[in-house]
Design a protein around this motif. Structure first.
Motif, PDB file in Angstrom:
ATOM      1  N   SER A  11       1.153  -3.620  -8.113  1.00 21.68           N
ATOM      2  CA  SER A  11      -0.272  -3.989  -8.357  1.00 21.68           C
ATOM      3  C   SER A  11      -0.541  -5.574  -7.906  1.00 21.68           C
ATOM      4  CB  SER A  11      -0.756  -3.930 -10.002  1.00 21.68           C
ATOM      5  OG  SER A  11       0.087  -4.743 -10.719  1.00 21.68           O
TER       6      SER A  11
ATOM      7  N   GLU B 247      -3.133   7.277 -11.524  1.00 23.93           N
ATOM      8  CA  GLU B 247      -4.212   7.053 -12.125  1.00 23.93           C
ATOM      9  C   GLU B 247      -4.860   8.090 -12.879  1.00 23.93           C
ATOM     10  OE1 GLU B 247      -6.222   4.167  -8.502  1.00 23.93           O
ATOM     11  OE2 GLU B 247      -7.590   5.732  -9.526  1.00 23.93           O
TER      12      GLU B 247
ATOM     13  N   ARG C 120       2.029   1.709  -3.622  1.00 22.03           N
ATOM     14  CA  ARG C 120       0.832   2.329  -4.341  1.00 22.03           C
ATOM     15  C   ARG C 120       0.612   3.671  -4.081  1.00 22.03           C
ATOM     16  NH1 ARG C 120      -4.070   3.419  -5.872  1.00 22.03           N
ATOM     17  NH2 ARG C 120      -4.439   4.686  -3.837  1.00 22.03           N
TER      18      ARG C 120
ATOM     19  N   VAL D 280      -4.391   3.080 -15.121  1.00 21.76           N
ATOM     20  CA  VAL D 280      -3.812   3.025 -13.931  1.00 21.76           C
ATOM     21  C   VAL D 280      -2.380   2.399 -14.079  1.00 21.76           C
ATOM     22  CG1 VAL D 280      -3.881   1.722 -11.568  1.00 21.76           C
ATOM     23  CG2 VAL D 280      -6.081   2.276 -12.702  1.00 21.76           C
ATOM     24  N   GLN D 281      -1.466   2.976 -13.493  1.00 25.83           N
ATOM     25  CA  GLN D 281      -0.017   2.582 -13.732  1.00 25.83           C
ATOM     26  C   GLN D 281       0.285   2.193 -12.279  1.00 25.83           C
ATOM     27  OE1 GLN D 281       2.485   5.411 -15.504  1.00 25.83           O
ATOM     28  NE2 GLN D 281       4.126   4.156 -15.932  1.00 25.83           N
ATOM     29  N   ASN D 282       0.519   1.335 -11.927  1.00 31.80           N
ATOM     30  CA  ASN D 282       0.965   0.800 -10.382  1.00 31.80           C
ATOM     31  C   ASN D 282       1.799  -0.530 -10.252  1.00 31.80           C
ATOM     32  OD1 ASN D 282       0.744   0.074  -7.653  1.00 31.80           O
ATOM     33  ND2 ASN D 282      -1.309  -0.724  -7.741  1.00 31.80           N
TER      34      ASN D 282
ATOM     35  N   TYR E  78       3.843   5.636  -5.886  1.00 35.08           N
ATOM     36  CA  TYR E  78       4.072   5.256  -7.006  1.00 35.08           C
ATOM     37  C   TYR E  78       3.025   5.249  -8.199  1.00 35.08           C
ATOM     38  CZ  TYR E  78       8.898   5.125  -4.866  1.00 35.08           C
ATOM     39  OH  TYR E  78       9.828   5.415  -4.199  1.00 35.08           O
ATOM     40  N   ALA E  79       1.834   4.821  -7.508  1.00 33.51           N
ATOM     41  CA  ALA E  79       0.785   4.272  -8.346  1.00 33.51           C
ATOM     42  C   ALA E  79       0.187   5.752  -9.103  1.00 33.51           C
ATOM     43  CB  ALA E  79      -0.316   3.801  -7.717  1.00 33.51           C
TER      44      ALA E  79
ATOM     45  N   GLU F 207       0.896  -1.257  -0.069  1.00 31.38           N
ATOM     46  CA  GLU F 207       0.096  -0.019  -0.036  1.00 31.38           C
ATOM     47  C   GLU F 207       0.724   1.232  -0.126  1.00 31.38           C
ATOM     48  OE1 GLU F 207      -2.854   0.181  -0.668  1.00 31.38           O
ATOM     49  OE2 GLU F 207      -3.285   2.341  -0.431  1.00 31.38           O
TER      50      GLU F 207
END
Lengths: 441, 211
Positions: free
Chosen positions: A409, A164, A158, A404-406, A161-162, A155
């Motif tokens: 993930s 959206e 995320r 989304v770039q995660n 670095y994630a 988490e």
């Protein structure tokens, strides 16, 4: 019998070479403190409190604001006045602070989500070092706790670095960029030849922080930017279409140049995540552009994400400027070929949303059609395109993708697997133990 | 039986809490600063249109500018093509030259179709702005569009011109006075048409309001 000498307090001829340690090392004592179960209980209470207030905060603020202010930070500013919003359900008219029309905020510093999460990890690891023995009997607990640590770490990845973003296309339209739903940018553009523009971008956060401060000056900027007014949101979710409204003759107007002479944007309340009805905040600002050489004001312009277009700025018209949702340009383009909403037979209820798109990547010489539908996203070059919204009621069918770039993930899947295996193993051992004890009786 | 859990002494816990709070305060500042960036992006054409019209004092009234072009009669009744825009005097005044260029390119259809024309720079077709228009043409910035409506209707020339005069608050003219108030022009295909440019105080009440 040897006796203590008058000159020293040790017995015997030679002094002891080193003091003998009588307890655990300072490092071990620190670990013991960090492994404290009382500390674990305190952390759980802090978690309950931050989740409680973070949930209530969504009544007034957008989801992204709440995540940034309560969970994705080291220090949160908890609004105690949210308790009044909660107690209104049971005790109407009773408020800790403020009024229903102007509730106000009563903020106190509080450990943020990152702090509580990381301290929990440290507490758990320390507990294992200090108290838990590495045996088969405890193997399930070790695996289970490892899963919890992986979940917390995932988490954190995320949160940091994630990314959206969104892409919205009408049927037939092509786009090579994504836009953010919660970040904005003030951009200055001028032609750079070969069908491209040179773009200088100021983050919206920088604009918001510069209200009333000295003008923003930077070698890359064509002008110095003085922020006169910043509006966090200019769109009212209660109105079906928001946007600029005409300026009335004689009306007080901050703008002295550009589009702001003809239209204005109203400052609206920030859209909360529970009342937004999928609408987003559209910020706007009035900025005074000044010449870099002498600070002379060129004009005060209105910019806003609710305004679709760039406008010419500056004395010679070389530059245009716009305030828009932050864009990320792609090395490829996506064109919406067909946008379909399929209803259940003889009803208006949607059964499926699907979009047929053409993916074109000049770098890899790709040109292919792809179907994107619910539960079947497009995964391409580290990004996942989910079918998010669709509007087939207007003159053109519109499709919206959440992109989304995660990098983390897969971590929740790994974490849940570890937790499940750990719990299963531990309960299995307990069951075997219980059955053996029953058999012995 | 009192349950005792292993744990540090109270002073150790106090020290730990002090370290915890200090760490939180220090880490609170740990956010990457916003940065100004520069990059290259594909050029996007600006479709907003001409510069926006600034607001005008309502006391200046209203102005209608347009063309009335004769069309073949239908069922024995005169027919006309109307190209009409309506707004504040200065804003409409800025459209005079573009409208002249529009008229010079205008060609009437031989049959039931739509007229053909070249749109001046910055003018774009939009959805019809009212129930009577067949098509509308945006003549200004996206946010100050001042549409020109293209429609077709019958009736006498004087009746149609007086209708426009009434819309800007001018009194009716007799059939004899009407030609003097218009300018005859020749459009792109050589057809004779009427250039209408009327200004008035504006209509303060809708036509159905009681006098």
């Amino acid at each position: 019998m040897a006796e203590a000498n008058d000159n020293h307090d040790y017995v015997g001829a030679t002094p002891p070479s080193k003091a003998v340690r009588t307890g655990p090392s300072p490092l071990y004592r620190l670990l013991q403190a960090l492994a404290s179960l009382r500390f674990t209980a305190i952390l759980f209470v802090l978690t309950l409190i931050i989740v409680f207030f973070g949930t209530l905060a969504q009544k007034r603020d957008s989801l992204n604001t709440v995540l940034d202010e309560y969970f994705y930070c080291w220090l949160a500013w908890v609004d105690l006045n949210l308790i009044s919003d909660f107690t209104q359900v049971f005790l109407k008219g009773v408020r800790l602070y403020g009024t229903d029309e102007d509730p106000g905020r009563l903020r106190i510093p509080f450990p943020g989500g990152f702090t509580i999460g990381w301290v929990m990890v440290v507490n758990l690891v320390a507990a294992h070092i200090v108290r838990f023995k590495l045996t088969w009997k405890r193997a399930g607990i070790w695996v289970l706790h490892a899963g919890v640590i992986v979940l917390l770490g995932g988490e954190f990845i995320r949160a940091n670095y994630a990314i959206e973003d969104q892409m919205r296309l009408s049927e037939g339209q092509s786009a090579n960029y994504l836009y953010s739903l919660d970040k904005s940018e003030l951009v200055f553009l001028r032609p750079a030849g070969s069908g491209s523009d040179e773009v200088v971008s100021l983050p919206g956060q920088m604009i918001e922080n510069a209200v009333g401060a000295l003008p923003i000056s930077h070698p890359e900027l064509p002008f110095d930017v003085e922020v006169v007014q910043y509006m966090k949101n200019t769109s009212d979710p209660a109105r079906p279409i928001s946007g600029p409204v005409p300026v009335k003759f004689g009306e007080k107007n901050l703008a002295t140049a550009g589009l702001g002479l003809a239209v204005r944007l109203n400052a609206e309340k920030e859209i909360s995540s529970i009342k937004g009805d999928r609408k987003i905040n559209l910020p706007g600002c009035y900025v005074t552009l000044r010449e870099k050489s002498n600070g002379k004001a060129i004009g005060t312009y209105l910019f806003g994400t609710a305004i679709d277009d760039s406008q010419p700025v500056g004395p010679d018209g070389e530059w245009r400027a716009a305030f828009r949702l932050k864009r990320t340009y792609l090395p490829y383009s996506i064109q919406a070929i067909k946008v379909e909403r399929i209803n259940w037979p003889n009803t208006d209820k949607p059964k499926e949303f699907k979009s047929t798109v053409r993916l074109e990547n000049p770098t890899t010489q790709e040109s292919r059609e792809v179907l994107i539908e619910m539960n079947r996203p497009l995964r391409y070059e580290g990004r996942t395109y989910y079918q998010s919204t669709m509007d087939t009621g207007g003159p053109a069918n519109l499709t919206g993708f959440q992109v989304v770039q995660n990098p983390g993930s897969h971590i929740p899947y790994v974490a849940c697997t570890l937790i499940t295996l750990g719990m299963a193993f531990h309960f299995l051992l307990k069951l075997i133990d219980f059955l053996n004890r029953r058999a012995r009786r | 039986m009192r349950l005792r859990t292993p744990g540090p002494s109270r002073p150790a816990l106090r020290r730990l809490l002090v370290i915890f709070v200090a760490a939180v305060v220090l880490l609170a500042g740990c956010k990457p600063p916003s940065e100004i960036t520069k990059y290259t992006a594909p050029h996007e054409a600006d479709e907003s249109g001409p510069p926006p019209d600034v607001p005008e004092d309502p006391v200046t009234g209203e102005r209608i500018l347009g063309l009335i072009v004769p069309a073949p009669p239908e069922r024995g009744e005169l027919q006309w093509w109307f190209f009409k825009m309506r707004g504040r005097p200065q804003a409409v005044g800025r459209r005079v030259k573009p409208l002249e260029a529009f008229a010079a390119s205008l060609k009437m259809p031989a049959d039931e179709g739509m007229p053909k024309y070249d749109l001046p720079s910055g003018w774009v077709h939009t959805q019809a702005s009212n129930q009577f228009a067949l098509v509308s043409i945006r003549t200004g910035h996206r946010y100050t569009p001042l549409p020109m409506d293209v429609s077709k209707a019958g009736g006498e020339l004087a009746a149609n011109v007086n209708r426009w005069r009434d819309q800007v608050g001018l009194k009716e003219l007799s059939a004899d006075e009407i030609p003097g108030s218009l300018r005859e022009i020749t459009i792109g295909d050589g057809t004779k048409a009427y250039w209408v440019d009327v200004s008035g105080p504006g209509r303060s009440k809708p036509p159905f309001a009681k006098p």
